[in-house]
Motif scaffolding. Structure first.
Motif, PDB file in Angstrom:
ATOM      1  N   ALA A   4      43.802  46.682  51.120  1.00  0.00           N
ATOM      2  CA  ALA A   4      45.160  46.639  51.654  1.00  0.00           C
ATOM      3  C   ALA A   4      45.372  47.855  52.542  1.00  0.00           C
ATOM      4  N   ARG A   5      45.822  47.596  53.766  1.00  0.00           N
ATOM      5  CA  ARG A   5      46.071  48.684  54.714  1.00  0.00           C
ATOM      6  C   ARG A   5      47.513  48.619  55.211  1.00  0.00           C
ATOM      7  N   ARG A   6      48.171  49.758  55.185  1.00  0.00           N
ATOM      8  CA  ARG A   6      49.494  49.925  55.784  1.00  0.00           C
ATOM      9  C   ARG A   6      50.477  48.823  55.351  1.00  0.00           C
ATOM     10  N   CYS A   7      50.541  48.587  54.062  1.00  0.00           N
ATOM     11  CA  CYS A   7      51.516  47.652  53.505  1.00  0.00           C
ATOM     12  C   CYS A   7      52.724  48.441  52.999  1.00  0.00           C
ATOM     13  N   ILE A   8      53.916  48.024  53.394  1.00  0.00           N
ATOM     14  CA  ILE A   8      55.150  48.724  53.057  1.00  0.00           C
ATOM     15  C   ILE A   8      55.991  47.851  52.125  1.00  0.00           C
ATOM     16  N   VAL A   9      56.413  48.431  51.007  1.00  0.00           N
ATOM     17  CA  VAL A   9      57.252  47.712  50.045  1.00  0.00           C
ATOM     18  C   VAL A   9      58.621  48.365  50.000  1.00  0.00           C
ATOM     19  N   GLU A  10      59.623  47.626  50.451  1.00  0.00           N
ATOM     20  CA  GLU A  10      61.006  48.092  50.395  1.00  0.00           C
ATOM     21  C   GLU A  10      61.781  47.391  49.288  1.00  0.00           C
ATOM     22  N   ALA A  11      61.147  46.458  48.614  1.00  0.00           N
ATOM     23  CA  ALA A  11      61.814  45.630  47.610  1.00  0.00           C
ATOM     24  C   ALA A  11      61.980  46.365  46.284  1.00  0.00           C
ATOM     25  N   THR A  12      62.918  45.869  45.489  1.00  0.00           N
ATOM     26  CA  THR A  12      63.063  46.292  44.101  1.00  0.00           C
ATOM     27  C   THR A  12      62.069  45.520  43.253  1.00  0.00           C
TER      28      THR A  12
END
Length: 435
Positions: free
Chosen positions: A357-365
Protein backbone atom coordinates in the motif's frame (compact mmCIF):
# COMPACT_ATOMS: atom_id res chain seq x y z
CA UNK A 1 -47.21 -28.85 -107.83
CA UNK A 2 -44.76 -29.52 -105.01
CA UNK A 3 -43.81 -25.81 -104.89
CA UNK A 4 -47.49 -24.86 -104.48
CA UNK A 5 -47.97 -27.23 -101.56
CA UNK A 6 -44.84 -25.89 -99.88
CA UNK A 7 -46.07 -22.31 -100.35
CA UNK A 8 -49.45 -23.14 -98.78
CA UNK A 9 -47.75 -24.87 -95.85
CA UNK A 10 -45.50 -21.85 -95.10
CA UNK A 11 -48.45 -19.47 -95.40
CA UNK A 12 -50.52 -21.51 -92.94
CA UNK A 13 -47.70 -21.72 -90.42
CA UNK A 14 -47.13 -17.94 -90.54
CA UNK A 15 -50.85 -17.32 -89.98
CA UNK A 16 -50.83 -19.67 -86.96
CA UNK A 17 -47.82 -17.96 -85.36
CA UNK A 18 -49.35 -14.53 -85.88
CA UNK A 19 -52.57 -15.55 -84.13
CA UNK A 20 -50.56 -16.99 -81.19
CA UNK A 21 -48.59 -13.76 -80.81
CA UNK A 22 -51.83 -11.77 -80.89
CA UNK A 23 -53.39 -13.72 -78.01
CA UNK A 24 -50.21 -13.80 -75.84
CA UNK A 25 -50.15 -10.96 -73.20
CA UNK A 26 -47.41 -8.40 -73.81
CA UNK A 27 -44.45 -8.17 -71.41
CA UNK A 28 -45.04 -5.77 -68.52
CA UNK A 29 -42.58 -3.19 -67.27
CA UNK A 30 -40.02 -4.92 -65.08
CA UNK A 31 -40.53 -8.33 -66.76
CA UNK A 32 -37.76 -9.98 -68.72
CA UNK A 33 -37.69 -12.56 -71.54
CA UNK A 34 -35.08 -15.31 -71.48
CA UNK A 35 -34.18 -17.25 -74.65
CA UNK A 36 -32.75 -20.72 -74.34
CA UNK A 37 -29.65 -21.18 -76.49
CA UNK A 38 -30.52 -24.81 -77.18
CA UNK A 39 -34.25 -24.67 -77.85
CA UNK A 40 -34.69 -21.01 -78.73
CA UNK A 41 -37.85 -20.98 -76.58
CA UNK A 42 -38.65 -17.72 -74.81
CA UNK A 43 -39.76 -17.52 -71.16
CA UNK A 44 -40.83 -14.54 -69.08
CA UNK A 45 -40.17 -13.75 -65.38
CA UNK A 46 -40.23 -10.82 -62.96
CA UNK A 47 -36.96 -9.05 -62.17
CA UNK A 48 -38.40 -7.84 -58.83
CA UNK A 49 -39.49 -11.28 -57.68
CA UNK A 50 -36.17 -12.82 -58.61
CA UNK A 51 -34.33 -10.08 -56.73
CA UNK A 52 -36.42 -10.68 -53.60
CA UNK A 53 -35.65 -14.40 -53.74
CA UNK A 54 -31.90 -13.67 -53.84
CA UNK A 55 -32.16 -11.36 -50.84
CA UNK A 56 -34.43 -13.65 -48.83
CA UNK A 57 -32.04 -14.42 -45.98
CA UNK A 58 -31.04 -10.77 -45.59
CA UNK A 59 -34.66 -9.61 -45.48
CA UNK A 60 -35.44 -12.26 -42.88
CA UNK A 61 -32.92 -10.65 -40.50
CA UNK A 62 -33.96 -7.20 -41.62
CA UNK A 63 -37.53 -7.76 -40.43
CA UNK A 64 -36.25 -7.51 -36.84
CA UNK A 65 -34.85 -4.02 -37.30
CA UNK A 66 -36.01 -0.71 -38.70
CA UNK A 67 -33.17 -0.68 -41.24
CA UNK A 68 -29.49 -1.43 -41.77
CA UNK A 69 -27.34 -4.40 -42.64
CA UNK A 70 -25.15 -4.77 -39.53
CA UNK A 71 -22.05 -3.08 -40.99
CA UNK A 72 -20.02 -0.22 -39.56
CA UNK A 73 -21.50 2.26 -42.06
CA UNK A 74 -25.02 0.87 -41.86
CA UNK A 75 -25.67 -0.80 -38.47
CA UNK A 76 -28.93 -2.54 -37.66
CA UNK A 77 -31.32 0.09 -36.29
CA UNK A 78 -33.59 -0.44 -33.26
CA UNK A 79 -36.36 2.10 -32.71
CA UNK A 80 -39.07 0.28 -30.72
CA UNK A 81 -39.45 -2.03 -27.73
CA UNK A 82 -40.91 -4.65 -30.07
CA UNK A 83 -37.73 -4.62 -32.16
CA UNK A 84 -35.66 -5.00 -28.98
CA UNK A 85 -37.74 -8.02 -28.01
CA UNK A 86 -37.29 -9.44 -31.51
CA UNK A 87 -33.51 -9.03 -31.09
CA UNK A 88 -33.66 -11.00 -27.83
CA UNK A 89 -35.63 -13.77 -29.51
CA UNK A 90 -33.20 -13.86 -32.44
CA UNK A 91 -30.14 -14.21 -30.18
CA UNK A 92 -31.82 -16.84 -28.02
CA UNK A 93 -32.57 -18.84 -31.17
CA UNK A 94 -28.88 -18.92 -32.08
CA UNK A 95 -28.00 -15.72 -33.96
CA UNK A 96 -25.03 -14.29 -32.02
CA UNK A 97 -24.55 -11.21 -34.27
CA UNK A 98 -20.80 -11.74 -34.12
CA UNK A 99 -19.05 -9.03 -36.11
CA UNK A 100 -22.30 -7.08 -36.54
CA UNK A 101 -23.33 -3.70 -35.16
CA UNK A 102 -26.65 -2.66 -33.66
CA UNK A 103 -27.59 0.93 -32.84
CA UNK A 104 -30.41 2.22 -30.69
CA UNK A 105 -32.07 5.26 -32.28
CA UNK A 106 -34.79 6.08 -29.71
CA UNK A 107 -35.53 5.85 -25.99
CA UNK A 108 -37.37 2.64 -25.08
CA UNK A 109 -40.01 1.99 -22.43
CA UNK A 110 -40.14 -1.66 -21.35
CA UNK A 111 -42.68 -1.05 -18.57
CA UNK A 112 -45.34 -3.73 -18.36
CA UNK A 113 -43.16 -6.27 -20.17
CA UNK A 114 -41.58 -9.24 -18.46
CA UNK A 115 -38.20 -9.11 -20.11
CA UNK A 116 -36.47 -12.22 -21.44
CA UNK A 117 -32.69 -11.55 -21.30
CA UNK A 118 -30.70 -11.39 -24.54
CA UNK A 119 -28.53 -14.52 -24.56
CA UNK A 120 -27.99 -17.34 -22.07
CA UNK A 121 -25.66 -20.15 -20.99
CA UNK A 122 -26.90 -23.67 -20.43
CA UNK A 123 -25.23 -27.04 -20.02
CA UNK A 124 -26.76 -28.32 -23.24
CA UNK A 125 -26.26 -25.19 -25.30
CA UNK A 126 -25.28 -21.53 -25.08
CA UNK A 127 -26.64 -18.49 -26.90
CA UNK A 128 -24.45 -15.47 -26.04
CA UNK A 129 -24.62 -12.08 -27.70
CA UNK A 130 -21.33 -11.43 -29.52
CA UNK A 131 -22.01 -8.25 -31.45
CA UNK A 132 -21.62 -4.51 -30.85
CA UNK A 133 -24.55 -2.70 -29.25
CA UNK A 134 -24.42 1.09 -29.38
CA UNK A 135 -26.96 2.74 -27.10
CA UNK A 136 -26.22 6.01 -28.90
CA UNK A 137 -26.93 7.99 -25.72
CA UNK A 138 -30.51 6.74 -25.46
CA UNK A 139 -32.36 5.46 -22.38
CA UNK A 140 -34.08 2.14 -21.69
CA UNK A 141 -36.66 2.53 -18.93
CA UNK A 142 -38.78 0.14 -16.92
CA UNK A 143 -36.71 -3.03 -17.33
CA UNK A 144 -38.33 -5.78 -15.25
CA UNK A 145 -36.86 -9.27 -14.82
CA UNK A 146 -37.99 -11.93 -12.36
CA UNK A 147 -36.02 -15.17 -12.09
CA UNK A 148 -35.51 -16.04 -15.80
CA UNK A 149 -35.48 -19.72 -16.66
CA UNK A 150 -31.89 -19.56 -17.97
CA UNK A 151 -30.74 -18.17 -14.61
CA UNK A 152 -28.63 -15.24 -15.81
CA UNK A 153 -30.55 -12.00 -15.42
CA UNK A 154 -30.04 -8.62 -17.08
CA UNK A 155 -30.98 -6.75 -20.23
CA UNK A 156 -28.37 -9.09 -21.71
CA UNK A 157 -28.17 -12.52 -20.17
CA UNK A 158 -24.69 -13.26 -21.57
CA UNK A 159 -22.14 -11.08 -23.36
CA UNK A 160 -19.24 -12.97 -24.95
CA UNK A 161 -16.66 -11.10 -27.00
CA UNK A 162 -19.25 -8.33 -27.20
CA UNK A 163 -19.16 -4.54 -26.90
CA UNK A 164 -21.81 -2.31 -25.29
CA UNK A 165 -21.36 1.47 -25.38
CA UNK A 166 -23.28 4.68 -24.58
CA UNK A 167 -26.28 2.96 -23.01
CA UNK A 168 -28.40 4.18 -20.08
CA UNK A 169 -30.88 1.99 -18.21
CA UNK A 170 -33.19 3.67 -15.68
CA UNK A 171 -35.69 2.43 -13.10
CA UNK A 172 -34.81 -1.23 -13.54
CA UNK A 173 -35.97 -4.06 -11.28
CA UNK A 174 -33.96 -7.27 -11.68
CA UNK A 175 -34.12 -10.40 -9.54
CA UNK A 176 -32.75 -13.89 -10.00
CA UNK A 177 -30.34 -16.49 -8.63
CA UNK A 178 -26.67 -16.46 -9.67
CA UNK A 179 -25.10 -13.91 -12.05
CA UNK A 180 -27.56 -11.04 -11.82
CA UNK A 181 -27.09 -7.44 -13.01
CA UNK A 182 -29.07 -4.69 -14.69
CA UNK A 183 -27.04 -4.55 -17.90
CA UNK A 184 -25.85 -8.18 -18.03
CA UNK A 185 -25.77 -11.30 -15.92
CA UNK A 186 -22.43 -12.47 -17.33
CA UNK A 187 -19.74 -10.71 -19.40
CA UNK A 188 -16.87 -12.75 -20.86
CA UNK A 189 -14.02 -11.12 -22.83
CA UNK A 190 -16.28 -8.15 -23.45
CA UNK A 191 -16.01 -4.36 -23.39
CA UNK A 192 -18.29 -1.78 -21.78
CA UNK A 193 -17.89 1.98 -22.22
CA UNK A 194 -19.87 4.97 -20.97
CA UNK A 195 -22.86 3.08 -19.61
CA UNK A 196 -25.10 4.08 -16.70
CA UNK A 197 -27.74 2.06 -14.85
CA UNK A 198 -30.12 2.67 -11.94
CA UNK A 199 -32.67 0.60 -10.06
CA UNK A 200 -32.74 -2.42 -7.76
CA UNK A 201 -31.06 -5.82 -8.02
CA UNK A 202 -31.75 -8.93 -5.95
CA UNK A 203 -29.91 -12.23 -6.27
CA UNK A 204 -28.14 -15.08 -4.52
CA UNK A 205 -24.54 -15.14 -5.80
CA UNK A 206 -22.58 -12.81 -8.10
CA UNK A 207 -24.98 -9.89 -7.81
CA UNK A 208 -23.97 -6.52 -9.27
CA UNK A 209 -25.57 -3.23 -10.20
CA UNK A 210 -24.15 -3.35 -13.73
CA UNK A 211 -22.82 -6.91 -14.23
CA UNK A 212 -23.32 -10.05 -12.16
CA UNK A 213 -20.00 -11.66 -13.14
CA UNK A 214 -17.23 -10.33 -15.40
CA UNK A 215 -14.31 -12.34 -16.76
CA UNK A 216 -11.34 -11.03 -18.78
CA UNK A 217 -13.22 -7.88 -19.76
CA UNK A 218 -12.48 -4.15 -20.03
CA UNK A 219 -14.81 -1.49 -18.67
CA UNK A 220 -14.69 2.29 -18.34
CA UNK A 221 -17.00 5.21 -17.71
CA UNK A 222 -19.61 3.24 -15.75
CA UNK A 223 -22.06 4.32 -13.03
CA UNK A 224 -24.74 2.77 -10.83
CA UNK A 225 -27.32 4.30 -8.52
CA UNK A 226 -29.77 2.22 -6.48
CA UNK A 227 -29.93 -0.80 -4.18
CA UNK A 228 -28.21 -4.18 -4.31
CA UNK A 229 -29.18 -7.15 -2.14
CA UNK A 230 -27.23 -10.39 -2.22
CA UNK A 231 -28.60 -13.35 -0.31
CA UNK A 232 -25.30 -15.27 -0.27
CA UNK A 233 -21.82 -14.26 -1.53
CA UNK A 234 -20.23 -11.75 -3.91
CA UNK A 235 -22.39 -8.64 -4.10
CA UNK A 236 -21.08 -5.36 -5.51
CA UNK A 237 -22.30 -1.95 -6.55
CA UNK A 238 -21.09 -2.45 -10.13
CA UNK A 239 -19.94 -6.07 -10.41
CA UNK A 240 -20.69 -9.01 -8.16
CA UNK A 241 -17.57 -11.00 -9.02
CA UNK A 242 -14.76 -10.19 -11.46
CA UNK A 243 -11.72 -12.08 -12.74
CA UNK A 244 -8.94 -10.64 -14.88
CA UNK A 245 -11.02 -7.54 -15.55
CA UNK A 246 -9.94 -3.89 -15.80
CA UNK A 247 -12.35 -1.24 -14.53
CA UNK A 248 -11.61 2.49 -14.87
CA UNK A 249 -13.53 5.71 -14.18
CA UNK A 250 -16.59 4.41 -12.36
CA UNK A 251 -18.99 5.77 -9.74
CA UNK A 252 -21.50 4.14 -7.40
CA UNK A 253 -24.07 5.54 -4.99
CA UNK A 254 -26.87 3.89 -3.04
CA UNK A 255 -27.14 0.87 -0.72
CA UNK A 256 -25.22 -2.41 -1.10
CA UNK A 257 -25.94 -5.35 1.20
CA UNK A 258 -25.08 -9.03 1.31
CA UNK A 259 -23.62 -11.83 3.37
CA UNK A 260 -20.01 -12.66 2.42
CA UNK A 261 -17.68 -10.78 0.05
CA UNK A 262 -19.56 -7.51 -0.23
CA UNK A 263 -18.08 -4.39 -1.85
CA UNK A 264 -19.13 -0.94 -2.94
CA UNK A 265 -17.70 -1.62 -6.42
CA UNK A 266 -17.23 -5.41 -6.49
CA UNK A 267 -17.72 -8.25 -4.06
CA UNK A 268 -14.96 -10.62 -5.17
CA UNK A 269 -11.98 -9.64 -7.36
CA UNK A 270 -9.17 -11.83 -8.70
CA UNK A 271 -6.38 -10.58 -10.96
CA UNK A 272 -8.21 -7.35 -11.60
CA UNK A 273 -7.52 -3.64 -11.67
CA UNK A 274 -9.59 -0.70 -10.48
CA UNK A 275 -8.53 2.85 -11.19
CA UNK A 276 -10.18 6.23 -10.70
CA UNK A 277 -13.30 4.73 -9.17
CA UNK A 278 -15.31 6.48 -6.47
CA UNK A 279 -18.38 6.22 -4.33
CA UNK A 280 -20.72 8.93 -3.11
CA UNK A 281 -23.32 8.67 -0.37
CA UNK A 282 -22.82 4.91 -0.38
CA UNK A 283 -23.76 2.44 2.33
CA UNK A 284 -22.15 -1.02 2.28
CA UNK A 285 -23.30 -3.66 4.73
CA UNK A 286 -22.51 -7.35 5.12
CA UNK A 287 -21.58 -10.12 7.49
CA UNK A 288 -18.07 -11.23 6.54
CA UNK A 289 -15.37 -9.67 4.33
CA UNK A 290 -16.94 -6.30 3.57
CA UNK A 291 -15.16 -3.37 1.88
CA UNK A 292 -15.96 0.11 0.68
CA UNK A 293 -14.69 -0.80 -2.80
CA UNK A 294 -13.95 -4.55 -2.75
CA UNK A 295 -14.99 -7.31 -0.40
CA UNK A 296 -12.25 -9.89 -1.14
CA UNK A 297 -9.13 -9.13 -3.24
CA UNK A 298 -6.69 -11.84 -4.35
CA UNK A 299 -4.11 -12.71 -7.01
CA UNK A 300 -2.40 -9.32 -7.15
CA UNK A 301 -5.37 -7.00 -7.44
CA UNK A 302 -4.54 -3.35 -8.21
CA UNK A 303 -6.48 -0.36 -6.84
CA UNK A 304 -5.22 3.14 -7.63
CA UNK A 305 -6.36 6.76 -7.51
CA UNK A 306 -9.73 5.81 -6.04
CA UNK A 307 -12.01 7.20 -3.34
CA UNK A 308 -14.51 5.72 -0.91
CA UNK A 309 -16.93 8.12 0.74
CA UNK A 310 -19.73 6.58 2.78
CA UNK A 311 -20.35 3.97 5.45
CA UNK A 312 -19.06 0.40 5.66
CA UNK A 313 -20.47 -2.01 8.23
CA UNK A 314 -19.63 -5.67 8.84
CA UNK A 315 -18.86 -8.28 11.48
CA UNK A 316 -15.59 -9.86 10.31
CA UNK A 317 -12.89 -8.39 8.04
CA UNK A 318 -14.34 -4.94 7.43
CA UNK A 319 -12.31 -2.29 5.56
CA UNK A 320 -12.74 1.18 4.13
CA UNK A 321 -11.31 0.02 0.79
CA UNK A 322 -11.10 -3.79 1.02
CA UNK A 323 -12.44 -6.24 3.55
CA UNK A 324 -9.71 -8.84 3.02
CA UNK A 325 -6.54 -8.25 0.99
CA UNK A 326 -4.94 -11.59 0.24
CA UNK A 327 -2.51 -9.97 -2.20
CA UNK A 328 -2.57 -6.69 -4.05
CA UNK A 329 -1.20 -3.21 -4.63
CA UNK A 330 -3.09 -0.12 -3.45
CA UNK A 331 -1.78 3.28 -4.53
CA UNK A 332 -3.00 6.85 -3.98
CA UNK A 333 -6.39 6.00 -2.51
CA UNK A 334 -8.55 7.94 -0.02
CA UNK A 335 -11.16 6.79 2.51
CA UNK A 336 -13.66 9.09 4.19
CA UNK A 337 -16.89 8.55 6.09
CA UNK A 338 -17.08 5.71 8.63
CA UNK A 339 -16.00 2.08 9.00
CA UNK A 340 -17.75 -0.01 11.63
CA UNK A 341 -17.02 -3.66 12.39
CA UNK A 342 -16.54 -6.30 15.05
CA UNK A 343 -13.42 -8.40 14.49
CA UNK A 344 -10.60 -7.08 12.26
CA UNK A 345 -11.70 -3.60 11.23
CA UNK A 346 -9.46 -1.16 9.36
CA UNK A 347 -9.56 2.13 7.51
CA UNK A 348 -7.98 0.57 4.43
CA UNK A 349 -8.39 -3.16 5.07
CA UNK A 350 -9.93 -5.30 7.76
CA UNK A 351 -7.47 -8.15 7.16
CA UNK A 352 -4.21 -7.44 5.32
CA UNK A 353 -2.51 -10.75 4.52
CA UNK A 354 0.02 -9.59 1.94
CA UNK A 355 0.67 -6.82 -0.55
CA UNK A 356 1.81 -3.23 -0.90
CA UNK A 357 0.00 0.00 0.00
CA UNK A 358 1.41 3.36 -1.06
CA UNK A 359 0.17 6.83 -0.14
CA UNK A 360 -3.24 5.75 1.14
CA UNK A 361 -5.03 8.39 3.24
CA UNK A 362 -7.74 7.53 5.78
CA UNK A 363 -9.95 10.39 6.93
CA UNK A 364 -12.76 8.12 8.11
CA UNK A 365 -13.80 7.21 11.64
CA UNK A 366 -12.86 3.57 12.34
CA UNK A 367 -14.47 1.65 15.18
CA UNK A 368 -14.76 -2.00 16.14
CA UNK A 369 -14.57 -4.59 18.90
CA UNK A 370 -11.24 -6.40 18.49
CA UNK A 371 -8.40 -5.77 16.07
CA UNK A 372 -9.09 -2.16 15.05
CA UNK A 373 -6.61 -0.03 13.10
CA UNK A 374 -6.60 3.20 11.13
CA UNK A 375 -4.84 1.33 8.30
CA UNK A 376 -5.58 -2.37 8.97
CA UNK A 377 -7.38 -4.33 11.65
CA UNK A 378 -4.87 -7.17 11.35
CA UNK A 379 -1.65 -7.18 9.30
CA UNK A 380 0.08 -10.51 8.67
CA UNK A 381 2.62 -9.63 5.94
CA UNK A 382 3.27 -6.94 3.38
CA UNK A 383 4.27 -3.26 3.35
CA UNK A 384 2.50 0.03 4.02
CA UNK A 385 4.50 2.93 2.61
CA UNK A 386 3.74 6.64 3.32
CA UNK A 387 0.19 5.93 4.45
CA UNK A 388 -1.55 8.28 6.88
CA UNK A 389 -4.58 8.07 9.15
CA UNK A 390 -6.33 11.29 10.16
CA UNK A 391 -9.61 10.08 11.62
CA UNK A 392 -10.73 8.81 15.00
CA UNK A 393 -9.89 5.14 15.80
CA UNK A 394 -11.64 3.41 18.70
CA UNK A 395 -12.37 -0.11 19.90
CA UNK A 396 -12.20 -2.65 22.66
CA UNK A 397 -9.09 -4.82 22.27
CA UNK A 398 -5.98 -4.37 20.10
CA UNK A 399 -6.62 -0.86 18.83
CA UNK A 400 -3.94 1.05 16.91
CA UNK A 401 -3.69 4.28 14.97
CA UNK A 402 -2.25 2.30 12.05
CA UNK A 403 -2.63 -1.44 12.83
CA UNK A 404 -4.78 -3.08 15.46
CA UNK A 405 -3.04 -6.46 15.59
CA UNK A 406 0.41 -6.75 14.00
CA UNK A 407 1.68 -10.24 13.11
CA UNK A 408 4.34 -9.30 10.56
CA UNK A 409 5.00 -6.80 7.79
CA UNK A 410 6.47 -3.30 7.66
CA UNK A 411 5.19 0.23 8.16
CA UNK A 412 7.45 2.63 6.29
CA UNK A 413 7.11 6.40 6.74
CA UNK A 414 3.48 6.02 7.88
CA UNK A 415 1.74 8.43 10.27
CA UNK A 416 -1.19 8.17 12.66
CA UNK A 417 -2.39 11.75 13.12
CA UNK A 418 -5.87 11.10 14.53
CA UNK A 419 -6.90 10.15 18.05
CA UNK A 420 -6.84 6.53 19.28
CA UNK A 421 -8.97 5.05 22.04
CA UNK A 422 -9.00 1.43 23.22
CA UNK A 423 -10.59 -0.25 26.23
CA UNK A 424 -7.86 -2.88 26.69
CA UNK A 425 -4.70 -2.87 24.57
CA UNK A 426 -4.06 0.13 22.36
CA UNK A 427 -1.17 2.08 20.86
CA UNK A 428 -0.45 5.21 18.90
CA UNK A 429 0.49 3.16 15.87
CA UNK A 430 0.11 -0.54 16.78
CA UNK A 431 -2.44 -1.91 19.23
CA UNK A 432 -0.83 -5.29 19.89
CA UNK A 433 1.82 -7.57 18.44
CA UNK A 434 1.44 -11.33 17.98
CA UNK A 435 3.45 -14.05 16.28
Amino acid sequence: MRMGRFFVLVLGLSFFLGISAFWTSPAKAGDVEVVSKKSGVKSRGSVRKASLRRRGSRRKSGRIFASGNGSVKSPWIVRTAAQMEALAQSVNQGNSYSGQRIRLMADLDLSGRRWNPIGFYRERGSRPFKGVFDGNGHVVRGLNIEAPAAGMAGLFGVLEGATVVRLTIEDASVSGGSNVGILAGLAVRSELKNCSVSGSVLGTENVGGMIGKASESRMSGLSFSGTIKGRASSAGGLIGSMFGTVLARAEVRGEISGQDNVGGLAGNVRQGELSEVRTRELGVQGRKTVGGLIGFASDSVIIRRSLFDGMVEGKENTGGLVGWVESGTLTDNTVSGSVLGWERTGGVAGLWVNGLARRCIVEATVSGTAGVGGFAGRMERGIADRCETLGYVEGGKSVGGLVGEMVSGRLENCMASGSVKGVLTSGREIGSTSR
